[in-house]
Write a protein that holds these residues in place. Structure first.
Motif, PDB file in Angstrom:
ATOM      1  N   GLY A  25     -11.760 -17.755  -4.151  1.00  0.00           N
ATOM      2  CA  GLY A  25     -11.210 -17.568  -2.815  1.00  0.00           C
ATOM      3  C   GLY A  25     -10.355 -16.388  -2.943  1.00  0.00           C
ATOM      4  N   GLY A  26     -10.606 -15.480  -3.662  1.00  0.00           N
ATOM      5  CA  GLY A  26      -9.785 -14.160  -3.510  1.00  0.00           C
ATOM      6  C   GLY A  26     -10.374 -13.239  -4.919  1.00  0.00           C
ATOM      7  N   THR A  27      -9.702 -12.048  -4.781  1.00  0.00           N
ATOM      8  CA  THR A  27      -9.979 -10.905  -5.738  1.00  0.00           C
ATOM      9  C   THR A  27      -9.267 -11.244  -7.180  1.00  0.00           C
ATOM     10  OG1 THR A  27     -10.612  -9.605  -3.879  1.00  0.00           O
ATOM     11  CG2 THR A  27     -10.159  -8.453  -6.138  1.00  0.00           C
ATOM     12  N   PHE A  28      -9.618 -11.908  -8.022  1.00  0.00           N
ATOM     13  CA  PHE A  28      -8.633 -12.261  -9.045  1.00  0.00           C
ATOM     14  C   PHE A  28      -8.291 -11.043  -9.923  1.00  0.00           C
ATOM     15  CE2 PHE A  28      -6.617 -15.120 -11.246  1.00  0.00           C
ATOM     16  CZ  PHE A  28      -7.004 -15.469 -12.584  1.00  0.00           C
ATOM     17  N   SER A  29      -8.988  -9.939  -9.860  1.00  0.00           N
ATOM     18  CA  SER A  29      -8.735  -8.659 -10.392  1.00  0.00           C
ATOM     19  C   SER A  29      -7.204  -7.981 -10.252  1.00  0.00           C
ATOM     20  CB  SER A  29      -9.811  -7.600 -10.382  1.00  0.00           C
ATOM     21  OG  SER A  29      -9.697  -7.176  -9.115  1.00  0.00           O
ATOM     22  N   THR A  30      -6.897  -8.426  -9.103  1.00  0.00           N
ATOM     23  CA  THR A  30      -5.416  -7.956  -8.877  1.00  0.00           C
ATOM     24  C   THR A  30      -4.267  -8.861  -9.310  1.00  0.00           C
ATOM     25  OG1 THR A  30      -5.562  -8.977  -6.536  1.00  0.00           O
ATOM     26  CG2 THR A  30      -6.315  -6.881  -6.680  1.00  0.00           C
ATOM     27  N   TYR A  31      -4.706  -9.946  -9.935  1.00  0.00           N
ATOM     28  CA  TYR A  31      -3.605 -10.860 -10.347  1.00  0.00           C
ATOM     29  C   TYR A  31      -3.061 -10.734 -11.860  1.00  0.00           C
ATOM     30  CZ  TYR A  31      -3.649 -13.344  -5.793  1.00  0.00           C
ATOM     31  OH  TYR A  31      -3.689 -13.560  -4.585  1.00  0.00           O
ATOM     32  N   ILE A  32      -1.881 -10.727 -12.010  1.00  0.00           N
ATOM     33  CA  ILE A  32      -1.400 -10.868 -13.388  1.00  0.00           C
ATOM     34  C   ILE A  32      -1.468 -12.222 -13.770  1.00  0.00           C
ATOM     35  CG2 ILE A  32       0.614 -11.169 -14.570  1.00  0.00           C
ATOM     36  CD1 ILE A  32       1.622  -8.509 -13.017  1.00  0.00           C
ATOM     37  N   VAL A  33      -1.741 -12.851 -14.783  1.00  0.00           N
ATOM     38  CA  VAL A  33      -2.070 -14.204 -15.081  1.00  0.00           C
ATOM     39  C   VAL A  33      -1.319 -14.698 -16.306  1.00  0.00           C
ATOM     40  CG1 VAL A  33      -3.687 -16.016 -15.764  1.00  0.00           C
ATOM     41  CG2 VAL A  33      -4.280 -14.162 -14.078  1.00  0.00           C
ATOM     42  N   GLY A  34      -0.556 -15.791 -16.244  1.00  0.00           N
ATOM     43  CA  GLY A  34       0.060 -16.461 -17.383  1.00  0.00           C
ATOM     44  C   GLY A  34      -0.499 -17.862 -17.717  1.00  0.00           C
ATOM     45  N   TRP A  35      -0.426 -17.985 -19.058  1.00  0.00           N
ATOM     46  CA  TRP A  35      -0.703 -19.399 -19.570  1.00  0.00           C
ATOM     47  C   TRP A  35       0.625 -20.011 -19.916  1.00  0.00           C
ATOM     48  CZ3 TRP A  35      -4.857 -22.351 -19.330  1.00  0.00           C
ATOM     49  CH2 TRP A  35      -6.259 -21.925 -18.986  1.00  0.00           C
ATOM     50  N   PHE A  36       1.073 -21.416 -19.650  1.00  0.00           N
ATOM     51  CA  PHE A  36       2.005 -22.022 -19.923  1.00  0.00           C
ATOM     52  C   PHE A  36       1.488 -23.476 -20.795  1.00  0.00           C
ATOM     53  CE2 PHE A  36       5.579 -19.443 -18.105  1.00  0.00           C
ATOM     54  CZ  PHE A  36       4.715 -18.801 -17.193  1.00  0.00           C
ATOM     55  N   ASP A  87       0.897 -27.578 -31.193  1.00  0.00           N
ATOM     56  CA  ASP A  87       0.159 -26.743 -30.034  1.00  0.00           C
ATOM     57  C   ASP A  87      -0.325 -28.015 -28.947  1.00  0.00           C
ATOM     58  OD1 ASP A  87      -1.177 -24.609 -32.502  1.00  0.00           O
ATOM     59  OD2 ASP A  87       0.471 -24.302 -31.316  1.00  0.00           O
ATOM     60  N   THR A  88      -0.241 -29.044 -29.478  1.00  0.00           N
ATOM     61  CA  THR A  88      -0.522 -30.427 -28.471  1.00  0.00           C
ATOM     62  C   THR A  88       0.274 -30.208 -27.065  1.00  0.00           C
ATOM     63  OG1 THR A  88      -1.440 -31.821 -30.114  1.00  0.00           O
ATOM     64  CG2 THR A  88      -0.501 -32.692 -28.163  1.00  0.00           C
ATOM     65  N   ALA A  89      -0.381 -30.019 -26.113  1.00  0.00           N
ATOM     66  CA  ALA A  89       0.204 -29.940 -24.878  1.00  0.00           C
ATOM     67  C   ALA A  89      -0.576 -29.987 -23.796  1.00  0.00           C
ATOM     68  CB  ALA A  89       1.397 -28.519 -24.583  1.00  0.00           C
ATOM     69  N   VAL A  90      -0.102 -30.108 -22.390  1.00  0.00           N
ATOM     70  CA  VAL A  90      -1.068 -29.796 -21.349  1.00  0.00           C
ATOM     71  C   VAL A  90      -0.709 -28.186 -21.054  1.00  0.00           C
ATOM     72  CG1 VAL A  90      -1.298 -30.232 -18.727  1.00  0.00           C
ATOM     73  CG2 VAL A  90      -0.524 -32.035 -20.424  1.00  0.00           C
ATOM     74  N   TYR A  91      -1.777 -27.705 -20.986  1.00  0.00           N
ATOM     75  CA  TYR A  91      -1.955 -26.189 -20.713  1.00  0.00           C
ATOM     76  C   TYR A  91      -2.204 -25.943 -19.059  1.00  0.00           C
ATOM     77  CZ  TYR A  91      -1.465 -25.368 -25.499  1.00  0.00           C
ATOM     78  OH  TYR A  91      -1.045 -25.319 -26.977  1.00  0.00           O
ATOM     79  N   TYR A  92      -1.452 -24.918 -18.518  1.00  0.00           N
ATOM     80  CA  TYR A  92      -1.337 -24.501 -17.173  1.00  0.00           C
ATOM     81  C   TYR A  92      -1.576 -23.045 -16.964  1.00  0.00           C
ATOM     82  CZ  TYR A  92       0.889 -28.887 -16.338  1.00  0.00           C
ATOM     83  OH  TYR A  92       1.397 -30.301 -16.400  1.00  0.00           O
ATOM     84  N   CYS A  93      -2.334 -22.558 -15.983  1.00  0.00           N
ATOM     85  CA  CYS A  93      -2.569 -21.155 -15.763  1.00  0.00           C
ATOM     86  C   CYS A  93      -1.757 -21.051 -14.335  1.00  0.00           C
ATOM     87  CB  CYS A  93      -3.746 -20.642 -15.886  1.00  0.00           C
ATOM     88  SG  CYS A  93      -4.966 -21.508 -14.739  1.00  0.00           S
ATOM     89  N   ALA A  94      -1.239 -19.824 -14.293  1.00  0.00           N
ATOM     90  CA  ALA A  94      -0.548 -19.349 -13.134  1.00  0.00           C
ATOM     91  C   ALA A  94      -1.011 -17.901 -13.021  1.00  0.00           C
ATOM     92  CB  ALA A  94       0.765 -19.538 -13.366  1.00  0.00           C
ATOM     93  N   ALA A  95      -0.657 -17.458 -11.554  1.00  0.00           N
ATOM     94  CA  ALA A  95      -0.862 -15.920 -11.251  1.00  0.00           C
ATOM     95  C   ALA A  95      -0.285 -15.384 -10.172  1.00  0.00           C
ATOM     96  CB  ALA A  95      -2.380 -15.869 -10.710  1.00  0.00           C
ATOM     97  N   ARG A  96       0.060 -14.126 -10.244  1.00  0.00           N
ATOM     98  CA  ARG A  96       0.487 -13.427  -9.376  1.00  0.00           C
ATOM     99  C   ARG A  96      -0.089 -11.945  -8.894  1.00  0.00           C
ATOM    100  NH1 ARG A  96       7.119 -13.103  -7.863  1.00  0.00           N
ATOM    101  NH2 ARG A  96       7.334 -11.373  -6.411  1.00  0.00           N
TER     102      ARG A  96
END
Length: 125
Positions: A25-36, A87-96
Protein backbone atom coordinates in the motif's frame (compact mmCIF):
# COMPACT_ATOMS: atom_id res chain seq x y z
CA UNK A 1 1.73 1.47 4.23
CA UNK A 2 0.57 -1.69 5.96
CA UNK A 3 3.07 -4.05 7.55
CA UNK A 4 2.96 -7.83 7.73
CA UNK A 5 5.49 -9.66 9.90
CA UNK A 6 6.16 -13.35 9.33
CA UNK A 7 8.78 -16.04 9.72
CA UNK A 8 8.47 -16.92 13.37
CA UNK A 9 8.48 -20.47 14.64
CA UNK A 10 10.01 -22.98 17.00
CA UNK A 11 13.75 -23.51 16.84
CA UNK A 12 16.37 -25.13 19.04
CA UNK A 13 19.00 -23.05 20.80
CA UNK A 14 21.83 -22.30 18.41
CA UNK A 15 19.53 -22.36 15.42
CA UNK A 16 18.50 -19.64 13.00
CA UNK A 17 15.36 -17.94 11.77
CA UNK A 18 14.71 -15.15 9.31
CA UNK A 19 11.83 -12.80 10.00
CA UNK A 20 10.24 -10.73 7.27
CA UNK A 21 8.36 -7.45 7.46
CA UNK A 22 6.54 -6.98 4.17
CA UNK A 23 4.95 -3.71 3.18
CA UNK A 24 1.92 -3.05 1.04
CA UNK A 25 0.00 0.00 0.00
CA UNK A 26 2.88 2.41 -0.35
CA UNK A 27 6.53 3.07 -1.13
CA UNK A 28 8.42 1.20 1.55
CA UNK A 29 11.78 2.59 0.47
CA UNK A 30 11.00 5.90 2.20
CA UNK A 31 10.44 4.26 5.58
CA UNK A 32 12.73 3.70 8.51
CA UNK A 33 11.94 0.29 10.00
CA UNK A 34 12.44 -1.14 13.44
CA UNK A 35 12.07 -4.60 14.95
CA UNK A 36 10.87 -4.96 18.52
CA UNK A 37 10.07 -7.93 20.72
CA UNK A 38 8.02 -8.68 23.78
CA UNK A 39 8.65 -11.70 25.94
CA UNK A 40 5.95 -13.05 28.27
CA UNK A 41 5.60 -10.84 31.32
CA UNK A 42 8.11 -8.30 30.05
CA UNK A 43 8.05 -4.88 28.42
CA UNK A 44 8.39 -4.56 24.68
CA UNK A 45 12.02 -3.85 23.77
CA UNK A 46 13.89 -2.55 20.77
CA UNK A 47 15.85 -5.10 18.77
CA UNK A 48 17.11 -3.40 15.60
CA UNK A 49 16.42 -0.55 13.21
CA UNK A 50 17.47 0.31 9.68
CA UNK A 51 17.55 3.49 7.64
CA UNK A 52 15.53 3.85 4.48
CA UNK A 53 18.46 3.03 2.22
CA UNK A 54 19.86 0.34 4.50
CA UNK A 55 23.08 2.23 5.12
CA UNK A 56 22.59 2.69 8.86
CA UNK A 57 21.57 0.07 11.37
CA UNK A 58 21.30 -0.08 15.15
CA UNK A 59 21.04 -3.09 17.42
CA UNK A 60 20.20 -4.06 20.95
CA UNK A 61 23.51 -4.93 22.60
CA UNK A 62 22.48 -8.48 23.40
CA UNK A 63 21.80 -9.31 19.74
CA UNK A 64 24.85 -7.66 18.18
CA UNK A 65 26.85 -10.19 16.20
CA UNK A 66 23.92 -12.63 16.11
CA UNK A 67 21.13 -10.67 14.40
CA UNK A 68 21.30 -8.76 11.13
CA UNK A 69 18.69 -6.35 9.81
CA UNK A 70 18.64 -5.71 6.07
CA UNK A 71 16.14 -4.77 3.40
CA UNK A 72 15.17 -4.89 -0.21
CA UNK A 73 12.63 -2.78 -2.04
CA UNK A 74 9.52 -4.05 -0.27
CA UNK A 75 10.65 -6.11 2.70
CA UNK A 76 12.80 -5.69 5.79
CA UNK A 77 14.39 -8.82 7.18
CA UNK A 78 15.77 -9.81 10.55
CA UNK A 79 18.22 -12.66 10.24
CA UNK A 80 18.60 -14.28 13.64
CA UNK A 81 21.49 -16.68 14.20
CA UNK A 82 22.81 -18.43 17.31
CA UNK A 83 19.41 -18.11 18.90
CA UNK A 84 19.11 -18.40 22.67
CA UNK A 85 16.11 -19.27 24.85
CA UNK A 86 16.07 -15.66 26.05
CA UNK A 87 15.30 -14.57 22.48
CA UNK A 88 11.87 -16.16 22.85
CA UNK A 89 9.27 -13.44 22.27
CA UNK A 90 6.68 -12.06 19.93
CA UNK A 91 8.54 -9.99 17.36
CA UNK A 92 6.98 -6.89 15.81
CA UNK A 93 8.03 -4.58 13.02
CA UNK A 94 7.23 -0.88 12.84
CA UNK A 95 7.93 1.89 10.34
CA UNK A 96 8.02 5.61 9.90
CA UNK A 97 8.64 7.67 6.79
CA UNK A 98 11.60 9.94 7.46
CA UNK A 99 14.71 11.05 5.59
CA UNK A 100 17.30 10.14 8.20
CA UNK A 101 17.48 7.50 10.94
CA UNK A 102 17.50 9.15 14.37
CA UNK A 103 19.12 6.55 16.59
CA UNK A 104 17.52 7.57 19.88
CA UNK A 105 14.03 7.93 18.46
CA UNK A 106 14.20 4.68 16.53
CA UNK A 107 14.55 2.79 19.82
CA UNK A 108 11.07 3.92 20.88
CA UNK A 109 8.05 1.86 19.77
CA UNK A 110 5.73 4.86 20.12
CA UNK A 111 7.83 6.93 17.71
CA UNK A 112 6.76 4.77 14.75
CA UNK A 113 3.46 5.47 13.00
CA UNK A 114 3.08 2.14 11.21
CA UNK A 115 3.04 -1.09 13.20
CA UNK A 116 2.56 -4.67 12.15
CA UNK A 117 1.16 -7.63 14.04
CA UNK A 118 3.61 -9.88 15.79
CA UNK A 119 5.18 -13.18 14.89
CA UNK A 120 6.09 -15.63 17.63
CA UNK A 121 9.64 -16.91 18.00
CA UNK A 122 10.21 -19.74 20.44
CA UNK A 123 13.71 -20.98 21.17
CA UNK A 124 13.95 -24.25 23.04
CA UNK A 125 16.93 -25.16 25.21
Amino acid sequence: VQLQASGGGLVQAGGSLRLSCAASGGTFSTYIVGWFRQAPGKEREFVASISKNGGYTYYLDSVKGRFTIFRDKSTVYLQMNSLKPEDTAVYYCAARSLFALPQASSLNWDWYDRRGQGTLVTVSS
